[in-house]
Design an enzyme around this catalytic site. Structure first.
Site: not given
Ligand code: NI
Length: 171
Positions: A46, A51, A91-92, A133-134, A137
């Site tokens: 995701g 991000q 997480c990226l 999670h998203e 963000h």
């Molecule tokens: Ni993340």
């Protein structure tokens, strides 16, 4: 289409709240395509627009299930949660960090799709985890703030290769 730069740990933008999308214009559609490409490029499950440095309430999720297109959620809202699961998370934006975290087992999410239609989707397990999670963000919340104390793992690039082979993907 383009791969966008992913904002990393320490970047203040990750703590900011994203704004609602009013009009789904060509610029938004291009952003969504780029987000999907960027997520795929880095093997993510995701990605939220913040991000890639854009404070708009847009997320993409892909569980890499055969024949399924990535999910695109614009202005997503979690309207119901059920149960609990303890899961591994990454997480990226935190490429070297993993931890255990408690997430709901099931989530009902309301959002707009790319065509501006209102949709409601019930996600379980990994999808529920990714949705939470998203959406976090978009509210300026990152997973490292919510982890089970003592479970944070900081990994080396070699560990990361091992994890990849175990198919642990990031959000
Ligand atoms: Ni993340």
């Amino acid at each position: 289409m383009a791969i966008r730069m992913i904002r990393q740990d320490g970047d203040e933008i990750l703590k900011k709240k994203s704004k609602e999308v009013d009009v789904i214009d060509d610029k938004i559609k291009e952003l969504i395509k780029d987000m999907i490409d960027t997520m795929h490029k880095y093997d993510g499950v995701g990605l939220a627009a913040v991000q890639v440095g854009i404070l708009k309430r847009i997320v993409v999720i892909d569980l890499y299930e055969e024949g399924k297109e990535p999910y695109v959620f614009i202005n997503p809202e979690i309207i119901e949660i059920k149960g609990e699961q303890e899961v591994d998370e990454g997480c990226l934006s935190f490429p070297n960090k993993y931890a255990r975290i408690i997430r709901p087992k099931e989530v009902k999410l309301r959002a707009l799709n790319e065509k501006g239609e209102q949709i409601e989707i019930v996600g379980q397990d990994l999808l529920a985890q990714a949705m939470c999670h998203e959406v976090d963000h978009l509210n300026g919340v990152v997973f490292v703030e919510k982890i089970i104390p003592g479970t944070l793992e900081v990994v080396t690039p070699e560990d990361k290769e091992n994890r990849k082979s175990k198919n642990k993907k990031k959000k």
